[in-house]
Design a protein around this motif. Structure first.
Motif, PDB file in Angstrom:
ATOM      1  N   MET A   1      -7.887  20.817   2.960  1.00 31.90           N
ATOM      2  CA  MET A   1      -8.887  19.128   2.876  1.00 31.90           C
ATOM      3  C   MET A   1      -8.836  18.589   1.851  1.00 31.90           C
ATOM      4  SD  MET A   1      -9.757  18.177   6.079  1.00 31.90           S
ATOM      5  CE  MET A   1     -10.522  18.402   7.303  1.00 31.90           C
ATOM      6  N   GLN A   2      -8.844  19.521   0.517  1.00 27.53           N
ATOM      7  CA  GLN A   2      -9.455  18.841  -0.254  1.00 27.53           C
ATOM      8  C   GLN A   2      -7.998  18.837  -1.289  1.00 27.53           C
ATOM      9  OE1 GLN A   2     -10.276  21.254  -3.501  1.00 27.53           O
ATOM     10  NE2 GLN A   2     -11.248  19.799  -4.925  1.00 27.53           N
ATOM     11  N   TYR A   3      -7.221  19.185  -0.708  1.00 27.63           N
ATOM     12  CA  TYR A   3      -5.539  18.844  -1.007  1.00 27.63           C
ATOM     13  C   TYR A   3      -5.538  17.499  -0.197  1.00 27.63           C
ATOM     14  CZ  TYR A   3      -0.131  18.748  -1.784  1.00 27.63           C
ATOM     15  OH  TYR A   3       0.706  18.348  -2.086  1.00 27.63           O
ATOM     16  N   LEU A   4      -6.286  17.265   1.423  1.00 29.72           N
ATOM     17  CA  LEU A   4      -5.461  15.905   1.740  1.00 29.72           C
ATOM     18  C   LEU A   4      -6.467  15.343   1.111  1.00 29.72           C
ATOM     19  CD1 LEU A   4      -4.835  17.065   5.330  1.00 29.72           C
ATOM     20  CD2 LEU A   4      -3.358  15.998   4.177  1.00 29.72           C
ATOM     21  N   THR A   5      -6.884  14.930   0.382  1.00 36.37           N
ATOM     22  CA  THR A   5      -8.005  14.006   0.146  1.00 36.37           C
ATOM     23  C   THR A   5      -7.328  13.232  -1.484  1.00 36.37           C
ATOM     24  OG1 THR A   5      -9.931  15.312   1.118  1.00 36.37           O
ATOM     25  CG2 THR A   5     -10.816  13.929  -0.862  1.00 36.37           C
ATOM     26  N   ARG A   6      -7.287  14.709  -2.324  1.00 37.63           N
ATOM     27  CA  ARG A   6      -6.376  14.042  -3.056  1.00 37.63           C
ATOM     28  C   ARG A   6      -5.365  13.522  -2.679  1.00 37.63           C
ATOM     29  NH1 ARG A   6      -6.352  19.323  -6.054  1.00 37.63           N
ATOM     30  NH2 ARG A   6      -9.123  19.862  -6.767  1.00 37.63           N
ATOM     31  N   ALA A   7      -4.129  14.007  -2.120  1.00 38.23           N
ATOM     32  CA  ALA A   7      -3.269  12.694  -1.717  1.00 38.23           C
ATOM     33  C   ALA A   7      -3.467  11.335  -1.706  1.00 38.23           C
ATOM     34  CB  ALA A   7      -2.651  13.548   0.164  1.00 38.23           C
ATOM     35  N   GLU A   8      -4.796  11.332  -0.212  1.00 37.61           N
ATOM     36  CA  GLU A   8      -5.896   9.691   0.047  1.00 37.61           C
ATOM     37  C   GLU A   8      -5.908   9.501  -1.094  1.00 37.61           C
ATOM     38  OE1 GLU A   8      -8.643  10.443   2.208  1.00 37.61           O
ATOM     39  OE2 GLU A   8      -7.457  11.477   4.398  1.00 37.61           O
ATOM     40  N   ILE A   9      -6.455   9.735  -2.023  1.00 40.42           N
ATOM     41  CA  ILE A   9      -6.823   8.529  -3.349  1.00 40.42           C
ATOM     42  C   ILE A   9      -5.452   8.335  -3.506  1.00 40.42           C
ATOM     43  CG2 ILE A   9      -8.322   9.071  -5.289  1.00 40.42           C
ATOM     44  CD1 ILE A   9      -9.710  10.922  -3.621  1.00 40.42           C
ATOM     45  N   TRP A  10      -4.636   9.569  -4.309  1.00 39.17           N
ATOM     46  CA  TRP A  10      -3.085   8.791  -5.103  1.00 39.17           C
ATOM     47  C   TRP A  10      -2.627   7.907  -4.209  1.00 39.17           C
ATOM     48  CZ3 TRP A  10      -3.741   8.146  -9.676  1.00 39.17           C
ATOM     49  CH2 TRP A  10      -4.601   9.454 -10.579  1.00 39.17           C
ATOM     50  N   LEU A  11      -2.191   7.719  -2.908  1.00 39.76           N
ATOM     51  CA  LEU A  11      -1.430   7.083  -1.961  1.00 39.76           C
ATOM     52  C   LEU A  11      -1.996   5.727  -2.395  1.00 39.76           C
ATOM     53  CD1 LEU A  11       1.652   6.318  -0.609  1.00 39.76           C
ATOM     54  CD2 LEU A  11      -0.226   7.692   0.971  1.00 39.76           C
ATOM     55  N   GLY A  12      -3.580   5.669  -1.705  1.00 41.33           N
ATOM     56  CA  GLY A  12      -4.070   4.821  -1.704  1.00 41.33           C
ATOM     57  C   GLY A  12      -3.920   3.686  -2.826  1.00 41.33           C
ATOM     58  N   ILE A  13      -4.170   4.531  -3.736  1.00 41.45           N
ATOM     59  CA  ILE A  13      -4.328   3.876  -5.610  1.00 41.45           C
ATOM     60  C   ILE A  13      -2.802   3.534  -5.611  1.00 41.45           C
ATOM     61  CG2 ILE A  13      -4.492   3.905  -8.085  1.00 41.45           C
ATOM     62  CD1 ILE A  13      -7.279   6.895  -7.351  1.00 41.45           C
ATOM     63  N   THR A  14      -1.758   3.775  -4.858  1.00 43.25           N
ATOM     64  CA  THR A  14      -0.744   3.479  -5.479  1.00 43.25           C
ATOM     65  C   THR A  14      -0.068   2.339  -4.719  1.00 43.25           C
ATOM     66  OG1 THR A  14       1.127   5.742  -5.991  1.00 43.25           O
ATOM     67  CG2 THR A  14       2.195   4.470  -5.075  1.00 43.25           C
ATOM     68  N   VAL A  15      -0.998   2.603  -3.242  1.00 40.13           N
ATOM     69  CA  VAL A  15      -0.698   1.233  -2.489  1.00 40.13           C
ATOM     70  C   VAL A  15      -1.856   0.191  -2.778  1.00 40.13           C
ATOM     71  CG1 VAL A  15      -1.689   0.006   0.012  1.00 40.13           C
ATOM     72  CG2 VAL A  15      -0.647   2.369  -0.355  1.00 40.13           C
ATOM     73  N   LEU A  16      -2.676   0.015  -3.529  1.00 36.93           N
ATOM     74  CA  LEU A  16      -3.383  -0.977  -4.407  1.00 36.93           C
ATOM     75  C   LEU A  16      -2.891  -1.709  -5.441  1.00 36.93           C
ATOM     76  CD1 LEU A  16      -7.506   0.478  -3.689  1.00 36.93           C
ATOM     77  CD2 LEU A  16      -6.143  -1.431  -2.662  1.00 36.93           C
ATOM     78  N   LEU A  17      -2.135  -0.356  -6.372  1.00 39.31           N
ATOM     79  CA  LEU A  17      -1.955  -1.401  -7.613  1.00 39.31           C
ATOM     80  C   LEU A  17      -0.300  -2.313  -6.698  1.00 39.31           C
ATOM     81  CD1 LEU A  17      -1.873   2.164 -10.452  1.00 39.31           C
ATOM     82  CD2 LEU A  17      -2.885  -0.315 -10.106  1.00 39.31           C
ATOM     83  N   TYR A  18       0.486  -1.448  -5.707  1.00 42.43           N
ATOM     84  CA  TYR A  18       1.862  -2.273  -5.032  1.00 42.43           C
ATOM     85  C   TYR A  18       1.246  -3.265  -4.862  1.00 42.43           C
ATOM     86  CZ  TYR A  18       6.632  -1.205  -4.938  1.00 42.43           C
ATOM     87  OH  TYR A  18       7.611  -0.846  -4.629  1.00 42.43           O
ATOM     88  N   PHE A  19      -0.181  -3.596  -4.231  1.00 45.21           N
ATOM     89  CA  PHE A  19       0.003  -5.415  -3.422  1.00 45.21           C
ATOM     90  C   PHE A  19      -0.913  -5.673  -5.092  1.00 45.21           C
ATOM     91  CE2 PHE A  19      -0.082  -2.695  -0.160  1.00 45.21           C
ATOM     92  CZ  PHE A  19       0.987  -3.170   1.631  1.00 45.21           C
ATOM     93  N   LEU A  20      -1.590  -5.728  -5.576  1.00 43.03           N
ATOM     94  CA  LEU A  20      -1.332  -5.683  -6.903  1.00 43.03           C
ATOM     95  C   LEU A  20      -0.540  -6.797  -7.542  1.00 43.03           C
ATOM     96  CD1 LEU A  20      -4.783  -5.989  -8.091  1.00 43.03           C
ATOM     97  CD2 LEU A  20      -3.347  -5.922 -10.110  1.00 43.03           C
ATOM     98  N   MET A  21       0.300  -6.243  -8.294  1.00 47.95           N
ATOM     99  CA  MET A  21       1.372  -6.613  -8.546  1.00 47.95           C
ATOM    100  C   MET A  21       2.848  -7.029  -7.012  1.00 47.95           C
ATOM    101  SD  MET A  21       3.486  -3.015 -10.642  1.00 47.95           S
ATOM    102  CE  MET A  21       4.549  -2.551  -8.918  1.00 47.95           C
ATOM    103  N   ASN A  22       2.801  -6.930  -6.063  1.00 49.45           N
ATOM    104  CA  ASN A  22       2.946  -7.808  -5.378  1.00 49.45           C
ATOM    105  C   ASN A  22       2.273  -9.301  -5.408  1.00 49.45           C
ATOM    106  OD1 ASN A  22       4.676  -5.685  -3.766  1.00 49.45           O
ATOM    107  ND2 ASN A  22       3.228  -5.929  -2.142  1.00 49.45           N
ATOM    108  N   GLY A  23       1.015  -8.985  -5.251  1.00 45.23           N
ATOM    109  CA  GLY A  23       0.401 -10.890  -5.789  1.00 45.23           C
ATOM    110  C   GLY A  23       0.929 -11.160  -7.005  1.00 45.23           C
TER     111      GLY A  23
END
Length: 163
Positions: A1-23
């Motif tokens: 469960m903790q592994y999935l949470t870390r995966a979610e967090i880092w993928l979420g950060i990646t997506v947010l940074l990507y969309f910031l770059m897209n803007g």
């Protein structure tokens, strides 16, 4: 469960940074690029670090932070096979576009800046800037497609973790 949470967090950060770059890419492509490509070499002053809108530091920092986050997301998603394989493909595509950027876009911007500063202009300058602009549309579209491709993977992780 903790592994999935870390995966979610880092993928979420990646997506947010990507969309910031897209803007930032869409803004630059829609507002700044047409200004300096419309009348080369006169408008190359917009590219000059000293008296223009230099985005070099922004892009170096943004891409560096984003790529570290993307790598961490890939590491934390590695044990989640349906996510890992797609992330690996998207990362390879992303790195391909980054190599293209470093091999074509960055050197040409530097050349355009140097032309402005030295007042020595190359033959076919208008066609070179038009090619740069057209290929930039393709590059930005690919970056946007890659970032959109990450969204279903984030959704999978959230579903696997019971969110």
């Amino acid at each position: 469960m903790q592994y999935l949470t870390r995966a979610e967090i880092w993928l979420g950060i990646t997506v947010l940074l990507y969309f910031l770059m897209n803007g930032a890419q869409v803004f630059e492509t829609a507002v700044l690029v047409p200004k300096w490509t419309t009348a080369p070499p006169e408008n190359f002053g917009l590219l000059a670090d000293r008296n223009g809108v230099s985005l070099k530091v922004f892009w170096i920092v943004m891409h560096s932070v984003h790529e570290v986050a993307f790598i961490l997301a890939l590491i934390f998603c590695w044990k989640v096979a349906p996510v890992r394989n797609w992330m690996l493909l998207l990362f390879v595509l992303h790195m391909g576009v980054r190599v293209w950027t470093l091999a074509f876009f960055a050197p040409n911007i530097i050349r355009f800046q140097e032309m402005y500063e030295t007042k020595q202009f190359a033959e076919g300058l208008v066609s070179k800037t038009q090619l740069w602009q057209m290929l930039n549309y393709v590059r930005v579209a690919i970056y946007i497609a890659i970032s959109v491709g990450l969204l279903p993977l984030l959704g999978k992780l959230l579903a696997l973790n019971g969110h």
